[in-house]
Design a protein around this motif. Structure first.
Motif, mmCIF file in Angstrom:
data_model
loop_
_atom_site.group_PDB
_atom_site.id
_atom_site.type_symbol
_atom_site.label_atom_id
_atom_site.label_comp_id
_atom_site.label_asym_id
_atom_site.label_seq_id
_atom_site.Cartn_x
_atom_site.Cartn_y
_atom_site.Cartn_z
ATOM 1 N N GLU A 32 0.844 -1.192 0.000
ATOM 2 C CA GLU A 32 0.000 0.000 0.000
ATOM 3 C C GLU A 32 0.877 1.238 0.000
ATOM 4 O O GLU A 32 1.972 1.231 0.566
ATOM 5 C CB GLU A 32 -0.875 0.006 1.257
ATOM 6 N N LEU A 34 2.451 4.584 1.290
ATOM 7 C CA LEU A 34 2.681 4.999 2.672
ATOM 8 C C LEU A 34 1.856 6.224 3.008
ATOM 9 O O LEU A 34 1.845 7.203 2.257
ATOM 10 C CB LEU A 34 4.164 5.299 2.891
ATOM 11 N N ASN A 35 1.221 6.153 4.156
ATOM 12 C CA ASN A 35 0.474 7.291 4.668
ATOM 13 C C ASN A 35 1.441 8.083 5.545
ATOM 14 O O ASN A 35 2.079 7.531 6.435
ATOM 15 C CB ASN A 35 -0.726 6.781 5.474
ATOM 16 N N ALA A 36 1.556 9.382 5.310
ATOM 17 C CA ALA A 36 2.528 10.209 6.032
ATOM 18 C C ALA A 36 2.272 10.204 7.536
ATOM 19 O O ALA A 36 3.213 10.110 8.332
ATOM 20 C CB ALA A 36 2.509 11.632 5.491
ATOM 21 N N SER A 37 1.023 10.288 7.956
ATOM 22 C CA SER A 37 0.738 10.328 9.393
ATOM 23 C C SER A 37 1.063 8.982 10.046
ATOM 24 O O SER A 37 1.565 8.930 11.163
ATOM 25 C CB SER A 37 -0.717 10.719 9.648
ATOM 26 N N THR A 38 0.798 7.885 9.359
ATOM 27 C CA THR A 38 1.136 6.564 9.893
ATOM 28 C C THR A 38 2.644 6.417 10.015
ATOM 29 O O THR A 38 3.148 5.915 11.025
ATOM 30 C CB THR A 38 0.578 5.459 8.976
#
Length: 132
Positions: A32, A34-38
């Motif tokens: 997936e 990458l989500n910055a906050s994750t």
């Protein structure tokens, strides 16, 4: 020599072998994005864990330094009568040995007691003391 082979098991064996030999990119499903906050949350957690480990190592180093200092304090009293107060009770006798993190006290009845320095609450010399 005769070998009996089950055709289905043989096929499964070679299929599994082929999957092992395939390049990694063909085996792994697409990741997936990458989500910055994750990512930031995971980085912060990792940094906190590392800082905790560093703090624990420093505390361990400080503890070993203080035990070495206590050892140097007790070494001149080897062979002298003393009274040691520990959480388990009072031990009275002659200091027989000073180890890295313990004292060995020979009680009046001949019993030797090993006292961890970190369990020591109070210490005093007993018997006749002569001031010079």
């Amino acid at each position: 020599m005769k070998i009996i082979v089950n055709e289905k098991e043989l096929k499964e064996y070679f299929d599994g072998l082929a999957r092992l030999l395939q390049p990694r990119s063909a085996q792994e499903p697409a990741l997936e994005p990458l989500n910055a906050s994750t990512l930031m949350t995971e980085l912060r957690q990792t940094i906190r864990e590392e800082l905790t480990l560093i703090g624990l190592e420093e505390q361990r180093d400080i503890g070993s330094y203080s035990l070495n200092k206590l050892k140097s304090v007790f070494e001149p009293y080897t062979g002298k009568p003393a009274e040691l107060l520990t959480p388990a009770g009072t031990i009275e006798g002659t200091i027989a040995k000073v180890g890295g993190d313990y004292l060995v006290v020979r009680e009046h009845g001949g019993t030797s007691v090993m006292v961890p320095l970190e369990q020591l609450v109070a210490f005093q010399l007993t018997g006749k003391q002569v001031e010079r």
